[in-house]
Design a protein around this motif. Sequence first.
Motif, mmCIF file in Angstrom:
data_model
loop_
_atom_site.group_PDB
_atom_site.id
_atom_site.type_symbol
_atom_site.label_atom_id
_atom_site.label_comp_id
_atom_site.label_asym_id
_atom_site.label_seq_id
_atom_site.Cartn_x
_atom_site.Cartn_y
_atom_site.Cartn_z
ATOM 1 N N THR A 59 0.830 -1.209 0.000
ATOM 2 C CA THR A 59 0.000 0.000 0.000
ATOM 3 C C THR A 59 0.858 1.250 0.000
ATOM 4 O OG1 THR A 59 -1.642 -1.243 1.283
ATOM 5 C CG2 THR A 59 -1.921 1.139 1.144
ATOM 6 N N GLY A 60 1.969 1.217 0.752
ATOM 7 C CA GLY A 60 2.877 2.362 0.746
ATOM 8 C C GLY A 60 3.488 2.606 -0.629
ATOM 9 N N ILE A 61 3.833 1.529 -1.336
ATOM 10 C CA ILE A 61 4.367 1.681 -2.701
ATOM 11 C C ILE A 61 3.311 2.273 -3.622
ATOM 12 C CG2 ILE A 61 5.227 0.398 -4.695
ATOM 13 C CD1 ILE A 61 6.496 -1.571 -2.717
ATOM 14 N N LEU A 184 -9.751 2.059 4.993
ATOM 15 C CA LEU A 184 -8.466 1.705 4.398
ATOM 16 C C LEU A 184 -8.383 2.174 2.945
ATOM 17 C CD1 LEU A 184 -5.789 0.099 4.195
ATOM 18 C CD2 LEU A 184 -7.165 -1.934 3.740
ATOM 19 N N LEU A 185 -9.416 1.888 2.158
ATOM 20 C CA LEU A 185 -9.396 2.260 0.745
ATOM 21 C C LEU A 185 -9.407 3.779 0.558
ATOM 22 C CD1 LEU A 185 -11.922 -0.388 -0.629
ATOM 23 C CD2 LEU A 185 -9.425 -0.478 -0.676
ATOM 24 N N VAL A 186 -10.261 4.454 1.316
ATOM 25 C CA VAL A 186 -10.344 5.914 1.192
ATOM 26 C C VAL A 186 -9.057 6.566 1.671
ATOM 27 C CG1 VAL A 186 -11.551 7.946 2.062
ATOM 28 C CG2 VAL A 186 -12.852 5.960 1.311
ATOM 29 N N LYS A 187 -8.458 5.994 2.702
ATOM 30 C CA LYS A 187 -7.205 6.559 3.222
ATOM 31 C C LYS A 187 -6.095 6.470 2.177
ATOM 32 C CE LYS A 187 -5.427 8.136 7.187
ATOM 33 N NZ LYS A 187 -6.082 9.157 8.048
ATOM 34 N N ALA A 188 -5.984 5.332 1.519
ATOM 35 C CA ALA A 188 -4.926 5.155 0.524
ATOM 36 C C ALA A 188 -5.138 6.072 -0.676
ATOM 37 C CB ALA A 188 -4.878 3.691 0.077
ATOM 38 N N LEU A 189 -6.360 6.123 -1.187
ATOM 39 C CA LEU A 189 -6.629 6.955 -2.354
ATOM 40 C C LEU A 189 -6.584 8.443 -2.003
ATOM 41 C CD1 LEU A 189 -7.374 7.182 -5.306
ATOM 42 C CD2 LEU A 189 -9.773 6.886 -4.669
ATOM 43 N N GLY A 190 -7.197 8.813 -0.885
ATOM 44 C CA GLY A 190 -7.198 10.218 -0.489
ATOM 45 C C GLY A 190 -5.812 10.733 -0.167
ATOM 46 N N LEU A 191 -4.979 9.895 0.439
ATOM 47 C CA LEU A 191 -3.613 10.318 0.738
ATOM 48 C C LEU A 191 -2.815 10.537 -0.544
ATOM 49 C CD1 LEU A 191 -1.507 10.867 2.926
ATOM 50 C CD2 LEU A 191 -0.966 8.421 2.916
ATOM 51 N N SER A 192 -3.020 9.669 -1.539
ATOM 52 C CA SER A 192 -2.339 9.855 -2.821
ATOM 53 C C SER A 192 -2.735 11.180 -3.460
ATOM 54 C CB SER A 192 -2.678 8.699 -3.759
ATOM 55 O OG SER A 192 -2.310 7.451 -3.215
ATOM 56 N N LYS A 203 3.013 11.343 4.867
ATOM 57 C CA LYS A 203 2.414 10.014 4.756
ATOM 58 C C LYS A 203 2.664 9.151 5.987
ATOM 59 C CE LYS A 203 4.801 9.561 1.003
ATOM 60 N NZ LYS A 203 5.449 9.040 -0.217
ATOM 61 N N GLU A 204 3.418 9.651 6.961
ATOM 62 C CA GLU A 204 3.838 8.808 8.075
ATOM 63 C C GLU A 204 2.661 8.396 8.957
ATOM 64 O OE1 GLU A 204 5.210 11.606 7.186
ATOM 65 O OE2 GLU A 204 7.169 10.960 6.401
ATOM 66 N N ALA A 244 3.994 -2.162 11.516
ATOM 67 C CA ALA A 244 4.155 -2.279 10.059
ATOM 68 C C ALA A 244 4.040 -0.918 9.385
ATOM 69 C CB ALA A 244 3.104 -3.246 9.501
ATOM 70 N N GLY A 245 3.139 -0.070 9.867
ATOM 71 C CA GLY A 245 3.001 1.265 9.303
ATOM 72 C C GLY A 245 4.228 2.127 9.541
ATOM 73 N N VAL A 246 4.799 2.044 10.736
ATOM 74 C CA VAL A 246 6.023 2.806 11.027
ATOM 75 C C VAL A 246 7.170 2.330 10.145
ATOM 76 C CG1 VAL A 246 7.752 3.271 12.801
ATOM 77 C CG2 VAL A 246 5.348 3.357 13.385
ATOM 78 N N SER A 247 7.291 1.017 10.002
ATOM 79 C CA SER A 247 8.355 0.461 9.169
ATOM 80 C C SER A 247 8.211 0.902 7.716
ATOM 81 C CB SER A 247 8.347 -1.064 9.271
ATOM 82 O OG SER A 247 9.366 -1.636 8.478
ATOM 83 N N THR A 248 6.978 0.922 7.213
ATOM 84 C CA THR A 248 6.742 1.349 5.833
ATOM 85 C C THR A 248 6.997 2.831 5.655
ATOM 86 O OG1 THR A 248 5.082 -0.391 5.566
ATOM 87 C CG2 THR A 248 5.042 1.425 3.982
ATOM 88 N N ALA A 249 6.566 3.634 6.619
ATOM 89 C CA ALA A 249 6.688 5.094 6.485
ATOM 90 C C ALA A 249 8.138 5.555 6.485
ATOM 91 C CB ALA A 249 5.913 5.773 7.605
ATOM 92 N N PHE A 250 8.969 4.935 7.312
ATOM 93 C CA PHE A 250 10.344 5.392 7.471
ATOM 94 C C PHE A 250 11.367 4.459 6.827
ATOM 95 C CE2 PHE A 250 7.974 7.211 11.030
ATOM 96 C CZ PHE A 250 8.268 8.555 10.856
ATOM 97 N N GLY A 251 10.897 3.413 6.158
ATOM 98 C CA GLY A 251 11.837 2.497 5.523
ATOM 99 C C GLY A 251 12.692 1.736 6.510
#
Length: 255
Positions: A59-61, A184-192, A203-204, A244-251
């Motif tokens: 999702t982060g990608i 989840l879906l709205v968050k991903a699309l709206g954030l993009s 995005k963090e 998992a979200g922290v790991s994705t946000a900060f690599g």
Amino acid sequence: LEMALAGSRAAARRRPWLQHVEEASHAGTATDLNLPLRCSRALFPWMLAVIVGMLTAATGIYITMNSDYLGDVRLGRCQGFPLRDRNRCCGGSDNVDLALSHCKQPHFVLGNDSWTPEKAEWVPWEEVTFAPFAVYLVSSVAFSAAASIIVVEFAPLAKGSGIPDVKAAVAGFSVARSFSVACLLVKALGLSLAVGAGLCLGKEGPLIQIGVCWAHALRSSVRPVKALHEAVHLHEALCIGAAAGVSTAFGAPVG
């Protein structure tokens, strides 16, 4: 008669021991029969962590690629590959000439025969239209408006960073609607859309809520299997999603 009474009393004294042996025997049989279920229950928390990490990273990608494209499409377009952002159009950020708003022309290309300077070129809107600022302004407003509309209409709880909702859920408050599939879906699309519009946000925080949404959805999907559903408590699943979200946000390799 006395011998019969003595025998019955002895049998009565032995009955608890026999009952204990029978219960232990039945328990051993049940344990053997439920061995696959016990193994699945022991492995499910680890499987949940791995799957949530993979889904959150994917999702982060998706968000990163969409926001990069939407952010660059306000400035120009990729001639030859219209669905690429500026960096991917030029073959990497090192090949972008920021002063001229064009791709640097490399002397040769290695490993990718489908890309050549003649096939892909970044063209700024200044060279295409007489009103490039209008394109920039209209696209930014359109992306921002679209993000606002989908949040208000489909998932109002997707607004904000989501960190307060995650902290409240981990603390024991019931805010399950903040981690629904729609959120989840709205968050991903709206954030993009919001990041692509150039709004002053990151995005963090939203990625942490997205990870918690994935964890909540996966845990809820095994609700019919009570043993698996109870193998991971709700607050533990939420913590897995937040990590998992922290790991994705900060690599980071560890959330």
